[in-house]
Design a protein around this motif. Structure first.
Motif, PDB file in Angstrom:
ATOM      1  N   UNK A 210       0.950  -1.259   0.049  1.00 25.84           N
ATOM      2  CA  UNK A 210      -0.090  -0.085  -0.116  1.00 25.84           C
ATOM      3  C   UNK A 210       0.815   1.102   0.132  1.00 25.84           C
ATOM      4  N   UNK A 211       0.133   2.616  -0.393  1.00 22.31           N
ATOM      5  CA  UNK A 211       0.849   3.804  -0.234  1.00 22.31           C
ATOM      6  C   UNK A 211       0.391   4.517   0.672  1.00 22.31           C
ATOM      7  N   UNK A 213      -1.615   7.299   2.730  1.00 23.49           N
ATOM      8  CA  UNK A 213      -2.868   7.633   2.642  1.00 23.49           C
ATOM      9  C   UNK A 213      -3.920   6.642   1.816  1.00 23.49           C
ATOM     10  N   UNK A 214      -3.410   5.608   1.529  1.00 20.66           N
ATOM     11  CA  UNK A 214      -4.279   4.611   0.609  1.00 20.66           C
ATOM     12  C   UNK A 214      -5.224   4.089   1.606  1.00 20.66           C
ATOM     13  N   UNK A 215      -6.693   3.977   0.983  1.00 20.37           N
ATOM     14  CA  UNK A 215      -7.849   3.248   1.309  1.00 20.37           C
ATOM     15  C   UNK A 215      -7.517   1.768   0.926  1.00 20.37           C
ATOM     16  N   UNK A 216      -6.862   0.951   2.057  1.00 12.66           N
ATOM     17  CA  UNK A 216      -6.523  -0.299   1.419  1.00 12.66           C
ATOM     18  C   UNK A 216      -7.846  -1.234   1.776  1.00 12.66           C
ATOM     19  N   UNK A 217      -8.870  -0.783   2.608  1.00  6.76           N
ATOM     20  CA  UNK A 217      -9.905  -1.482   2.883  1.00  6.76           C
ATOM     21  C   UNK A 217     -10.484  -2.640   1.684  1.00  6.76           C
ATOM     22  N   UNK A 218     -10.684  -1.742   0.547  1.00  7.25           N
ATOM     23  CA  UNK A 218     -11.274  -2.370  -0.645  1.00  7.25           C
ATOM     24  C   UNK A 218     -10.432  -3.318  -1.419  1.00  7.25           C
ATOM     25  N   UNK A 219      -9.151  -3.417  -1.234  1.00  6.51           N
ATOM     26  CA  UNK A 219      -8.231  -4.388  -1.664  1.00  6.51           C
ATOM     27  C   UNK A 219      -7.922  -5.498  -0.911  1.00  6.51           C
ATOM     28  N   UNK A 220      -8.349  -5.404   0.403  1.00  4.00           N
ATOM     29  CA  UNK A 220      -8.210  -6.593   1.358  1.00  4.00           C
ATOM     30  C   UNK A 220      -9.156  -7.557   1.122  1.00  4.00           C
ATOM     31  N   UNK A 221      -8.835  -8.699   1.577  1.00  6.35           N
ATOM     32  CA  UNK A 221      -9.614 -10.165   1.804  1.00  6.35           C
ATOM     33  C   UNK A 221     -10.645  -9.846   3.058  1.00  6.35           C
ATOM     34  N   UNK A 239      -0.794   4.776   6.913  1.00  4.87           N
ATOM     35  CA  UNK A 239       0.074   5.842   7.542  1.00  4.87           C
ATOM     36  C   UNK A 239       1.161   6.113   6.719  1.00  4.87           C
ATOM     37  N   UNK A 240       1.782   5.288   5.905  1.00  4.56           N
ATOM     38  CA  UNK A 240       3.127   5.149   5.342  1.00  4.56           C
ATOM     39  C   UNK A 240       2.957   4.190   4.273  1.00  4.56           C
ATOM     40  N   UNK A 241       3.887   4.146   3.273  1.00  3.24           N
ATOM     41  CA  UNK A 241       4.191   3.053   2.333  1.00  3.24           C
ATOM     42  C   UNK A 241       4.490   1.982   3.081  1.00  3.24           C
ATOM     43  N   UNK A 242       4.199   0.781   2.578  1.00  2.00           N
ATOM     44  CA  UNK A 242       4.538  -0.536   3.318  1.00  2.00           C
ATOM     45  C   UNK A 242       3.764  -1.696   2.763  1.00  2.00           C
ATOM     46  N   UNK A 243       3.967  -2.860   3.366  1.00  2.00           N
ATOM     47  CA  UNK A 243       3.474  -4.355   3.121  1.00  2.00           C
ATOM     48  C   UNK A 243       2.368  -4.503   4.097  1.00  2.00           C
ATOM     49  N   UNK A 244       1.187  -5.096   3.772  1.00  2.00           N
ATOM     50  CA  UNK A 244       0.309  -5.949   4.539  1.00  2.00           C
ATOM     51  C   UNK A 244       0.636  -7.149   4.587  1.00  2.00           C
ATOM     52  N   UNK A 245       0.541  -7.523   5.919  1.00  2.00           N
ATOM     53  CA  UNK A 245       1.348  -9.058   6.209  1.00  2.00           C
ATOM     54  C   UNK A 245       0.263  -9.885   7.276  1.00  2.00           C
ATOM     55  N   UNK A 246       0.408 -11.019   7.175  1.00  2.00           N
ATOM     56  CA  UNK A 246      -0.494 -11.930   7.762  1.00  2.00           C
ATOM     57  C   UNK A 246       0.186 -13.347   7.991  1.00  2.00           C
ATOM     58  N   UNK A 247       0.292 -13.871   9.286  1.00  2.00           N
ATOM     59  CA  UNK A 247       0.582 -15.253   9.580  1.00  2.00           C
ATOM     60  C   UNK A 247      -0.629 -16.251   9.101  1.00  2.00           C
ATOM     61  N   UNK A 248       0.111 -17.302   8.301  1.00  2.00           N
ATOM     62  CA  UNK A 248      -0.804 -18.124   7.664  1.00  2.00           C
ATOM     63  C   UNK A 248      -1.891 -18.585   8.407  1.00  2.00           C
ATOM     64  N   UNK A 261       2.117  -1.344  11.846  1.00  2.00           N
ATOM     65  CA  UNK A 261       1.546  -0.866  10.709  1.00  2.00           C
ATOM     66  C   UNK A 261       2.158  -1.315   9.433  1.00  2.00           C
ATOM     67  N   UNK A 262       1.776  -0.861   8.412  1.00  2.00           N
ATOM     68  CA  UNK A 262       2.254  -1.299   7.131  1.00  2.00           C
ATOM     69  C   UNK A 262       3.775  -1.458   7.087  1.00  2.00           C
ATOM     70  N   UNK A 263       4.370  -2.597   7.000  1.00  2.00           N
ATOM     71  CA  UNK A 263       5.837  -2.949   6.879  1.00  2.00           C
ATOM     72  C   UNK A 263       6.497  -2.280   5.891  1.00  2.00           C
TER      73      UNK A 263
END
Length: 292
Positions: A210-211, A213-221, A239-248, A261-263
């Motif tokens: 994500x970038x 200020x991006x609204x990433x709710x619509x891109x998420x599962x 809040x800043x650029x980064x990766x959305x992460x999750x444990x399997x 936060x976004x990694x």
């Protein structure tokens, strides 16, 4: 025949040819010695300090040569091959190499083990480009592909990564399109350490980027969210650029659960490459003992 004075040893008239009798050369005595005490090797006289001394060809006095000899004698000599000291060293090394019991065996095996571990560590560091090159899994958040107590080999994100990776990381989103898989899933499994986190680094899978200020709710599962819109979702907008992460094995994104936060790329310590089952228990036990 005698002369007029009656001296039988007086020279005869035949011997008197008018030539003067030869004299000793300048500086020489009739007996061949030098008046200044020259002896062929040096000059015997007095040193500048008034003491008598024997100056050799190199111009040094006897006292100077004695002082040099004393200094040389202060340096311990190196054991000559075949001497007693060299023999003792050789016998000790032989006992050290061949000991089958006792302190020498313990010291030798400990030393060899330490050298072996160091050599393996340096080799892994040369391959991975990060230190430490191995991490132990402390939780079950990545089950079933990673179990608690597994040892994971980690590399720098930029190593062994395809060209379409972002900052060396392939997200689930991109991996699904490109067919990139790791640990039986699409995308990269990364080890990251947020600066405000107290505790061990997190090892989870990167899902998408994500970038700021991006609204990433619509891109998420939606299955991995605990909110109905961006306003009620943690870290949304980003809040800043980064990766959305999750444990399997986790039900929510790390960012939705406010684990982090976004990694950001600078938080990423490496990318997981290889799993060695159970070997990480040793490291976990050691860490527990140190903490206790």
């Amino acid at each position: 025949m005698t002369d007029e004075s009656g001296d039988p040893n007086a020279p005869s008239d035949d011997d008197r040819d008018g030539s003067p009798e030869p004299r000793p050369a300048s500086g020489d005595r009739p007996d061949g010695s030098s008046p200044l005490g020259h002896d062929g090797d040096g000059v015997r006289g007095r040193d500048v300090d008034g003491h008598s001394g024997d100056h050799g060809r190199d111009g040094r006095s006897r006292s100077t040569r004695a002082s040099d000899s004393h200094r040389e004698s202060e340096t311990p000599p190196t054991p000559e091959p075949g001497s007693r000291a060299a023999g003792r060293e050789e016998r000790f090394l032989t006992r050290f190499r061949t000991a089958r019991s006792g302190p020498l065996l313990f010291i030798r095996e400990t030393l060899y083990s330490a050298i072996g571990v160091l050599a393996v560590g340096l080799l892994l560091f040369a391959i991975s480009g990060v230190w430490p090159p191995m991490v132990a899994v402390e939780s079950g958040s990545m089950e079933p592909e990673m179990q608690r107590g597994d040892l994971i080999f980690v590399t720098d994100p930029e190593r062994f990564t395809p060209g379409y990776a972002q900052a060396g990381i392939v997200t689930v989103e991109v991996g699904t399109q490109e067919g990139y898989r790791s640990f039986d899933g699409n995308g990269s499994v990364i080890i990251y350490d947020p600066p405000d986190r107290a505790g061990s680094p997190i090892i989870h899978r990167a899902h998408f980027r994500v970038e700021a200020g991006e609204n990433w709710y619509d891109r998420a599962d939606p299955a991995y969210l605990n909110a109905d819109d961006c306003e009620s979702l943690s870290n949304c907008p980003a809040p800043h650029d980064g990766f959305i992460t999750k444990g399997d094995a986790n039900a929510r994104y790390d960012q939705a659960s406010n684990i982090a936060g976004p990694v950001q790329p600078e938080w990423v310590r490496g990318t997981a490459r290889l799993r060695i089952p159970y070997l990480g228990y040793i490291r976990l036990r050691l860490a527990g003992l140190i903490a206790a």
